[in-house]
Design a protein around this motif. Structure first.
Motif, PDB file in Angstrom:
ATOM      1  N   UNK A 126     -54.981 -56.028 -39.436  1.00 13.06           N
ATOM      2  CA  UNK A 126     -53.634 -56.569 -39.271  1.00 13.06           C
ATOM      3  C   UNK A 126     -53.233 -56.649 -37.805  1.00 13.06           C
ATOM      4  N   UNK A 127     -52.402 -57.640 -37.501  1.00 12.79           N
ATOM      5  CA  UNK A 127     -51.616 -57.657 -36.260  1.00 12.79           C
ATOM      6  C   UNK A 127     -50.166 -57.701 -36.730  1.00 12.79           C
ATOM      7  N   UNK A 128     -49.382 -56.702 -36.308  1.00 11.36           N
ATOM      8  CA  UNK A 128     -48.038 -56.538 -36.888  1.00 11.36           C
ATOM      9  C   UNK A 128     -46.958 -56.470 -35.813  1.00 11.36           C
ATOM     10  N   UNK A 129     -45.928 -57.314 -35.994  1.00 14.91           N
ATOM     11  CA  UNK A 129     -44.691 -57.165 -35.222  1.00 14.91           C
ATOM     12  C   UNK A 129     -43.768 -56.346 -36.123  1.00 14.91           C
ATOM     13  N   UNK A 130     -43.573 -55.088 -35.780  1.00 17.31           N
ATOM     14  CA  UNK A 130     -42.886 -54.150 -36.673  1.00 17.31           C
ATOM     15  C   UNK A 130     -41.407 -54.487 -36.851  1.00 17.31           C
ATOM     16  N   UNK A 131     -40.902 -54.164 -38.033  1.00 15.55           N
ATOM     17  CA  UNK A 131     -39.468 -54.300 -38.301  1.00 15.55           C
ATOM     18  C   UNK A 131     -38.843 -52.900 -38.320  1.00 15.55           C
ATOM     19  N   UNK A 132     -37.544 -52.863 -38.313  1.00 16.86           N
ATOM     20  CA  UNK A 132     -36.804 -51.596 -38.337  1.00 16.86           C
ATOM     21  C   UNK A 132     -37.184 -50.779 -39.577  1.00 16.86           C
ATOM     22  N   UNK A 296     -34.198 -66.980 -17.546  1.00 11.95           N
ATOM     23  CA  UNK A 296     -34.762 -66.212 -18.652  1.00 11.95           C
ATOM     24  C   UNK A 296     -35.880 -65.284 -18.189  1.00 11.95           C
ATOM     25  N   UNK A 297     -36.128 -64.291 -19.030  1.00 12.53           N
ATOM     26  CA  UNK A 297     -37.221 -63.348 -18.820  1.00 12.53           C
ATOM     27  C   UNK A 297     -38.440 -63.943 -19.516  1.00 12.53           C
ATOM     28  N   UNK A 298     -39.417 -64.364 -18.738  1.00 12.59           N
ATOM     29  CA  UNK A 298     -40.612 -64.997 -19.305  1.00 12.59           C
ATOM     30  C   UNK A 298     -41.617 -63.936 -19.740  1.00 12.59           C
ATOM     31  N   UNK A 299     -41.859 -63.905 -21.034  1.00 10.20           N
ATOM     32  CA  UNK A 299     -42.814 -62.939 -21.575  1.00 10.20           C
ATOM     33  C   UNK A 299     -44.215 -63.566 -21.594  1.00 10.20           C
ATOM     34  N   UNK A 300     -45.244 -62.802 -21.265  1.00  8.26           N
ATOM     35  CA  UNK A 300     -46.608 -63.364 -21.181  1.00  8.26           C
ATOM     36  C   UNK A 300     -47.206 -63.590 -22.569  1.00  8.26           C
ATOM     37  N   UNK A 301     -46.697 -64.611 -23.259  1.00  9.41           N
ATOM     38  CA  UNK A 301     -47.088 -64.854 -24.658  1.00  9.41           C
ATOM     39  C   UNK A 301     -48.598 -64.999 -24.840  1.00  9.41           C
ATOM     40  N   UNK A 302     -49.204 -65.806 -23.989  1.00  9.84           N
ATOM     41  CA  UNK A 302     -50.638 -66.066 -24.092  1.00  9.84           C
ATOM     42  C   UNK A 302     -51.425 -64.760 -24.034  1.00  9.84           C
ATOM     43  N   UNK A 303     -51.092 -63.929 -23.035  1.00 10.20           N
ATOM     44  CA  UNK A 303     -51.810 -62.655 -22.852  1.00 10.20           C
ATOM     45  C   UNK A 303     -51.520 -61.683 -23.995  1.00 10.20           C
ATOM     46  N   UNK A 304     -50.266 -61.651 -24.459  1.00 14.10           N
ATOM     47  CA  UNK A 304     -49.905 -60.759 -25.569  1.00 14.10           C
ATOM     48  C   UNK A 304     -50.721 -61.102 -26.820  1.00 14.10           C
ATOM     49  N   UNK A 305     -50.731 -62.398 -27.180  1.00 14.48           N
ATOM     50  CA  UNK A 305     -51.444 -62.825 -28.387  1.00 14.48           C
ATOM     51  C   UNK A 305     -52.941 -62.624 -28.293  1.00 14.48           C
ATOM     52  N   UNK A 306     -53.523 -63.053 -27.171  1.00 16.57           N
ATOM     53  CA  UNK A 306     -54.975 -62.944 -27.002  1.00 16.57           C
ATOM     54  C   UNK A 306     -55.423 -61.481 -26.973  1.00 16.57           C
ATOM     55  N   UNK A 307     -54.654 -60.641 -26.278  1.00  9.83           N
ATOM     56  CA  UNK A 307     -55.022 -59.219 -26.172  1.00  9.83           C
ATOM     57  C   UNK A 307     -54.945 -58.533 -27.528  1.00  9.83           C
ATOM     58  N   UNK A 308     -53.941 -58.891 -28.335  1.00 10.01           N
ATOM     59  CA  UNK A 308     -53.817 -58.300 -29.670  1.00 10.01           C
ATOM     60  C   UNK A 308     -55.064 -58.605 -30.509  1.00 10.01           C
ATOM     61  N   UNK A 309     -55.531 -59.854 -30.454  1.00 10.16           N
ATOM     62  CA  UNK A 309     -56.740 -60.242 -31.203  1.00 10.16           C
ATOM     63  C   UNK A 309     -57.959 -59.496 -30.667  1.00 10.16           C
ATOM     64  N   UNK A 310     -58.064 -59.451 -29.351  1.00 12.07           N
ATOM     65  CA  UNK A 310     -59.205 -58.766 -28.718  1.00 12.07           C
ATOM     66  C   UNK A 310     -59.264 -57.296 -29.124  1.00 12.07           C
ATOM     67  N   UNK A 311     -58.111 -56.612 -29.090  1.00 10.22           N
ATOM     68  CA  UNK A 311     -58.067 -55.187 -29.449  1.00 10.22           C
ATOM     69  C   UNK A 311     -58.454 -54.995 -30.914  1.00 10.22           C
ATOM     70  N   UNK A 312     -57.933 -55.867 -31.791  1.00  9.48           N
ATOM     71  CA  UNK A 312     -58.234 -55.731 -33.220  1.00  9.48           C
ATOM     72  C   UNK A 312     -59.718 -55.948 -33.496  1.00  9.48           C
ATOM     73  N   UNK A 313     -60.301 -56.978 -32.920  1.00  8.22           N
ATOM     74  CA  UNK A 313     -61.722 -57.263 -33.171  1.00  8.22           C
ATOM     75  C   UNK A 313     -62.605 -56.136 -32.638  1.00  8.22           C
TER      76      UNK A 313
END
Length: 345
Positions: A126-132, A296-313
């Motif tokens: 899983x890759x999870x964006x947690x809820x409250x 706006x505060x620019x969040x590094x979306x590309x790096x966040x998504x790619x790193x999540x996949x890399x860590x999971x694999x």
């Protein structure tokens, strides 16, 4: 047209190598098996030319793996999460995985329902964006030895793999940016949430005031419920403007809060930044289309998504490796909505 399905043997015959060698290459194991680079390229090229389609069902029966990832995001209508989902999907595909996506709509019970469905579908991880209030769900996955990575939000008291934004620093920088522009009465509208990333945004905002010697007034901070945004933002902005120390600048802790708040600011006839300067978390095209482009505060979306996949694999291959916990930095993109007071004519 009855076309014969291309097999590993067909590719092996054309490449003049063994079927085992073809299998190693097409399963991404050429390095482990010390297959030469040129031969690996040749095999992949032949497979492409013959339009080889792997039999995932047979593969999953042999390996016990389904080559699928369950992605649970918080709100599919939010452009940030929609973009993250696309990035995760693209990166997973490059690694031979299919992504099944579900949106929890910020509700723990919906998140749990999705986890249950995905487990029944035998996703590999899983890759999870947690809820409250979803801590028990995370602890359940740990207890059951299910591979997962928390994305964007994590629980500091539960040791997990995660990749997230340094929310404290991002909010601190937003506050400092406004203070340096001559704004002193700075408000923050955030969610009424105990999730760590939201609390960190509040902490960063308050620290930016404290470090600049600005006395914080409770009326400047408004925390609104997920399900009552429209009503609570209207009341919150009214109270901020009517307080003993009316705000001259506002930070929105998320994109959705900003969109809702800007609609109401327009309805009040207030001009940005003449009457009220604005900074928001979460980038979106609409911020540049507003009559006064939004900082706006620019969040590094590309790096966040790619790193999540890399860590999971990596976790799927090496389940006993140390937890990888990654905090990424945001970048403040200054636009007209927070231009310095001296520049406002």
């Amino acid at each position: 047209m009855n076309k014969k399905k291309v097999s590993l043997k067909d590719i092996a015959e054309k490449a003049q190598v063994s079927t085992a060698l073809v299998s190693y290459v097409l399963n991404g194991k050429e390095k482990e098996s010390r297959v030469g680079h040129e031969i690996a390229v040749k095999i992949k090229q032949i497979a492409k030319e013959l339009n080889y389609q792997p039999n995932y069902l047979a593969k999953s029966l042999r390996s016990g793996k389904t080559q699928t990832i369950g992605l649970i995001i918080a709100d599919i209508s939010n452009p940030f999460f929609a973009n993250i989902a696309r990035i995760v999907e693209d990166e997973a595909k490059k690694n031979g995985y299919t992504v099944i996506i579900g949106s929890s709509d910020e509700k723990a019970e919906k998140s749990w329902a999705l986890i249950t469905v995905f487990l029944n579908r035998q996703v590999d991880g899983f890759i999870i964006v947690s809820s409250e209030n979803s801590e028990e769900q995370i602890e359940y996955l740990i207890e059951k030895n299910v591979a997962f990575v928390l994305l964007d939000r994590h629980f500091p008291d539960i040791p997990t793999h995660f990749v997230s934004l340094n929310s404290y620093k991002a909010a601190f920088d937003a506050g400092v940016h406004l203070i340096q522009g001559g704004y002193k009465n700075i408000g923050l509208i955030a969610y009424k949430s105990q999730l760590f990333h939201m609390q960190e945004r509040i902490r960063g905002y308050r620290e930016s005031l404290a470090e600049s010697g600005i006395v914080f007034h409770p009326a400047w901070l408004k925390e609104v419920g997920f399900d009552t945004i429209d009503e609570e933002i209207k009341v919150g902005i009214d109270e901020m403007l009517a307080s003993e120390f009316p705000v001259d600048a506002l930070i929105f802790a998320t994109y959705r809060l900003a969109i809702t708040g800007l609609k109401y600011i327009n309805a009040l006839g207030l001009k940005v930044p003449d009457d009220l300067a604005i900074v928001s978390f979460g980038q979106a095209e609409v911020f540049d289309l507003y009559y006064c482009p939004i900082t706006y505060v620019q969040q590094p979306m590309e790096e966040l998504g790619k790193t999540a996949v890399e860590i999971l694999i990596h976790q799927l291959k090496e389940p006993h490796d140390e937890k990888r916990q990654t905090l990424m930095e945001a970048q403040l993109m200054a636009r007209d909505s927070s231009r310095p007071k001296a520049a406002i004519s």
